[in-house]
Scaffold this motif. Sequence first.
Motif, PDB file in Angstrom:
ATOM      1  N   ILE A 572      32.195  47.862 -56.243  1.00 51.04           N
ATOM      2  CA  ILE A 572      31.629  47.083 -57.349  1.00 51.04           C
ATOM      3  C   ILE A 572      30.616  46.075 -56.816  1.00 51.04           C
ATOM      4  N   ASN A 573      30.990  45.368 -55.767  1.00 46.84           N
ATOM      5  CA  ASN A 573      30.088  44.354 -55.206  1.00 46.84           C
ATOM      6  C   ASN A 573      28.802  44.988 -54.673  1.00 46.84           C
ATOM      7  N   ASN A 574      28.931  46.093 -53.927  1.00 48.66           N
ATOM      8  CA  ASN A 574      27.741  46.741 -53.373  1.00 48.66           C
ATOM      9  C   ASN A 574      26.811  47.238 -54.479  1.00 48.66           C
ATOM     10  N   SER A 575      27.414  47.811 -55.508  1.00 47.40           N
ATOM     11  CA  SER A 575      26.634  48.329 -56.631  1.00 47.40           C
ATOM     12  C   SER A 575      25.898  47.202 -57.352  1.00 47.40           C
ATOM     13  N   GLN A 576      26.595  46.125 -57.633  1.00 48.80           N
ATOM     14  CA  GLN A 576      25.989  45.006 -58.355  1.00 48.80           C
ATOM     15  C   GLN A 576      24.907  44.321 -57.519  1.00 48.80           C
ATOM     16  N   GLN A 577      25.143  44.187 -56.223  1.00 50.04           N
ATOM     17  CA  GLN A 577      24.140  43.530 -55.379  1.00 50.04           C
ATOM     18  C   GLN A 577      22.896  44.393 -55.244  1.00 50.04           C
ATOM     19  N   TYR A 578      23.073  45.713 -55.225  1.00 50.15           N
ATOM     20  CA  TYR A 578      21.903  46.582 -55.158  1.00 50.15           C
ATOM     21  C   TYR A 578      21.054  46.418 -56.412  1.00 50.15           C
ATOM     22  N   GLN A 579      21.699  46.457 -57.576  1.00 52.17           N
ATOM     23  CA  GLN A 579      20.952  46.289 -58.821  1.00 52.17           C
ATOM     24  C   GLN A 579      20.233  44.944 -58.843  1.00 52.17           C
ATOM     25  N   ALA A 580      20.939  43.881 -58.482  1.00 51.78           N
ATOM     26  CA  ALA A 580      20.355  42.539 -58.537  1.00 51.78           C
ATOM     27  C   ALA A 580      19.167  42.421 -57.589  1.00 51.78           C
ATOM     28  N   SER A 581      19.311  42.944 -56.375  1.00 47.68           N
ATOM     29  CA  SER A 581      18.217  42.814 -55.405  1.00 47.68           C
ATOM     30  C   SER A 581      17.009  43.627 -55.830  1.00 47.68           C
ATOM     31  N   LEU A 582      17.224  44.824 -56.406  1.00 52.05           N
ATOM     32  CA  LEU A 582      16.092  45.626 -56.871  1.00 52.05           C
ATOM     33  C   LEU A 582      15.372  44.930 -58.014  1.00 52.05           C
ATOM     34  N   ILE A 583      16.129  44.380 -58.955  1.00 52.45           N
ATOM     35  CA  ILE A 583      15.515  43.712 -60.103  1.00 52.45           C
ATOM     36  C   ILE A 583      14.677  42.525 -59.655  1.00 52.45           C
ATOM     37  N   GLN A 584      15.228  41.694 -58.757  1.00 53.55           N
ATOM     38  CA  GLN A 584      14.476  40.529 -58.318  1.00 53.55           C
ATOM     39  C   GLN A 584      13.230  40.942 -57.555  1.00 53.55           C
ATOM     40  N   LEU A 585      13.372  41.914 -56.655  1.00 54.05           N
ATOM     41  CA  LEU A 585      12.229  42.366 -55.875  1.00 54.05           C
ATOM     42  C   LEU A 585      11.139  42.916 -56.779  1.00 54.05           C
ATOM     43  N   ALA A 586      11.520  43.809 -57.710  1.00 51.59           N
ATOM     44  CA  ALA A 586      10.527  44.451 -58.574  1.00 51.59           C
ATOM     45  C   ALA A 586       9.879  43.450 -59.519  1.00 51.59           C
ATOM     46  N   ALA A 587      10.691  42.652 -60.198  1.00 51.11           N
ATOM     47  CA  ALA A 587      10.141  41.729 -61.191  1.00 51.11           C
ATOM     48  C   ALA A 587       9.201  40.719 -60.545  1.00 51.11           C
ATOM     49  N   GLU A 588       9.574  40.184 -59.383  1.00 50.09           N
ATOM     50  CA  GLU A 588       8.695  39.221 -58.726  1.00 50.09           C
ATOM     51  C   GLU A 588       7.420  39.888 -58.229  1.00 50.09           C
ATOM     52  N   SER A 589       7.538  41.093 -57.699  1.00 53.07           N
ATOM     53  CA  SER A 589       6.348  41.791 -57.225  1.00 53.07           C
ATOM     54  C   SER A 589       5.346  42.003 -58.356  1.00 53.07           C
ATOM     55  N   TYR A 590       5.832  42.442 -59.513  1.00 46.89           N
ATOM     56  CA  TYR A 590       4.909  42.734 -60.617  1.00 46.89           C
ATOM     57  C   TYR A 590       4.408  41.459 -61.286  1.00 46.89           C
ATOM     58  N   ARG A 591       5.162  40.391 -61.199  1.00 43.56           N
ATOM     59  CA  ARG A 591       4.644  39.124 -61.711  1.00 43.56           C
ATOM     60  C   ARG A 591       3.557  38.562 -60.792  1.00 43.56           C
ATOM     61  N   ARG A 592       3.678  38.817 -59.504  1.00 42.39           N
ATOM     62  CA  ARG A 592       2.595  38.398 -58.606  1.00 42.39           C
ATOM     63  C   ARG A 592       1.324  39.219 -58.855  1.00 42.39           C
ATOM     64  N   GLN A 593       1.481  40.389 -59.456  1.00 38.43           N
ATOM     65  CA  GLN A 593       0.338  41.246 -59.781  1.00 38.43           C
ATOM     66  C   GLN A 593      -0.144  41.010 -61.216  1.00 38.43           C
ATOM     67  N   ARG A 594       0.116  39.836 -61.740  1.00 34.27           N
ATOM     68  CA  ARG A 594      -0.237  39.536 -63.129  1.00 34.27           C
ATOM     69  C   ARG A 594      -1.723  39.800 -63.375  1.00 34.27           C
ATOM     70  N   TYR A 595      -1.958  40.676 -64.349  1.00 30.37           N
ATOM     71  CA  TYR A 595      -3.304  41.076 -64.772  1.00 30.37           C
ATOM     72  C   TYR A 595      -4.091  41.790 -63.674  1.00 30.37           C
TER      73      TYR A 595
END
Length: 740
Positions: A572-595
């Motif tokens: 459970i912990n490994n699964s949840q941490q994978y999801q959380a780390s992917l979401i943070q990495l992806a969302a921040e990357s695409y926000r840095r690419q704003r417009y």
Amino acid sequence: MNINYRCRASILSLGFLLQLISPVVVAQLPSTLDLSGQWRIRDGNPPASEAWRDTLDDSQWQYLKVPANWYSEGVDHQGVLWYRTQFTLPVLDTDDMATLVFDGVDYQTDIWLNNQQAGQHQGYFQRFSVDITDIARIDNVLAMRVDSPYETPGKIWSFHKRLIKGVFNHHDTRPGGAWSDRGQDANSGGIWAPVASHISRGAVIDNVLAVPDWSRGLEHPILKVSLDYRANHNRSAVMLLRLIPDNFIGQSYQLEKSVSLVASQHNAQTLTANFLLDNPVLWWPSGHGKQNLYRLEASFSDRFGMMDMTHVRTGLRQIAIDPQEQSWSINGKRLFIRGTNYIGSPWLGSLTSADYHRDLVMMQQANINAIRVHAHVAGRALYSLADEMGILLWQDFPLQWGYDNSASFAREAARQAADMTRQFGSHPAIVLWSGHNEPPWDATWMQYRYSDWRPDTNRALTASVARVLSQDPSRITHAYSSTAEHYWQGWYSGQKNDHRKPATTSIISEFGAQALPDLATLKTIIPCADLWPKTTDKQDEGWHIWAYHNFQPHETFELAKVSRGPNINTFINNSQQYQASLIQLAAESYRRQRYQPVAALFHFMFTENWPSINWGVVDYLRHPKPGYFALQRAYQPVLPSIEPKTENWGQGQTGRIDLWAINDRWFDYQKASLHWKILQSGMILSEGTQKIKLMADSGQKVIELQVTPRSIQPVNVMSDIINERGEILGHNELEIHIQP
């Protein structure tokens, strides 16, 4: 059309004069009777008799609550179900009209009143009306044949579907999943929304649509009103439209016009009118202004008094996409979209207004400003709440993957798309219509799953629906949601670090990963005896019940390479941490690419909509996972973004970390500062402050840091943006793992 404004006093004066010159008593206002309650039901599948509609004795029939989906009320059924209820009406006068109003029946409906056929309908989400004037009595028996059919696997389902139900007939978040023969389990059929009888005089108003036209500019918009009505014979009437502030104090408008109503007892006719508005109060999304709403009241009257009346709420806002930059703007102000995908439940009748409100509050607390209503039309409460709370809505039409490729099916889909835009188009929160999610002609992956896939499969269907949606110029039209804008790196392909690569589309409408819920929730989904399959091989029989509940073992273990560990708690912990780390990495990357080029970002998926294990950052009991808090951090309006530039960082190796400042708000922070601290095992590797001028609606890289880890322990990065008063505008943290 002449547009005449009248004040309230003049309306009262007109009514008073009519009473003086007419010897007839002014009629009472129209009346509506709610028919909710315990109805009788009986199986209608062959060889059951069609005579159930006429049977007077229904004492042996089962009871079922209306409104509700039959499955959520304990009736596991596919196909036809007969419904029966009785209700009383007052004695109708000669000029009265009686109507049955259905807010939503899934899917095909035939209606009988007092043993006479009254009407029929197809489609699950529309409100529809049936005239019963000629067959209504004081005591009435209503019988309904409701058919939500099971589509034959292999022949019809899942590539040639004929039901326009989107996620409720085929999706990887519904019972059985997308590819199992059981993917149609837990049928969504039933009278899931309210039913009412309505009595009016001479005419009835079935629908009112109000949308803004901005051709004269933001200061002088036109509110275009379209009114659908039926009348019992050709007649003259006065149409009165009143536009009244609903949740603020401001100017009211009204339009009064003599109209000629056309006899159309069963088929709706349409009247149109325009309000010319001067400097009206605008509707704004949450965090950028007030959600100012108007109440549009519509009525017909004649010298005998009121004939019928209704109302709708609307708001005045302009939404647009810049043709070059592809950025979204509202009321002329550019806005970065931080969105999520949402399916509240496979059984819409189970969702109350309070349920929707709870979900929307959780979204706002996660800094989400937009929702993609994913491949379905939701319950009406969602749209009213989004209007009130200032949450933008991307509204999908319920087409998901492959359908019947005939011209007749395309016409039926276009008809239902017109229903959607007409019935839901007054909501200011809806800023985008989208027609088809991953149509086969765009989704080349389908050629490996369906032997009869062709490059043009459903192309005409997609185009037919898109043409209807594009007739609403007050919104963005997105003809289809393409696989090109679904960024599934780290789950269906590639690895999660691929999200650091430059985006290729301005809209990213899906990204994410699965995660298990906490153990207490998981035990309500998977029997304890099945919590630990013998191997991680997807062919292991132990995963069958997991797969039924949407878990994907191949993607989890083989593609994402999530380690199961020695026990269920570790898994459970490994699964949840994978999801959380992917979401943070992806969302921040695409926000840095704003417009450049990203303008709109929609995470997939906000909540798990039934007892399942899928992409939700909130489980079906509405308990947040770590991914929820990762999304909350990455979606802060003012974000100190952390970008590790060194991959496979090793002990003793100097690596680079870039720190960014992103501001989605519409005001400047002229004297802000960026603070950071980088720790390893409690020891400071780097610490500092940088003064910044953080302009409105902007993003900037502030500093590049060189850091050398001293061991293989994780490196923890913390960053804050602080204004001149010392207030923290945004806080972020990231744990970086060091290779031996």
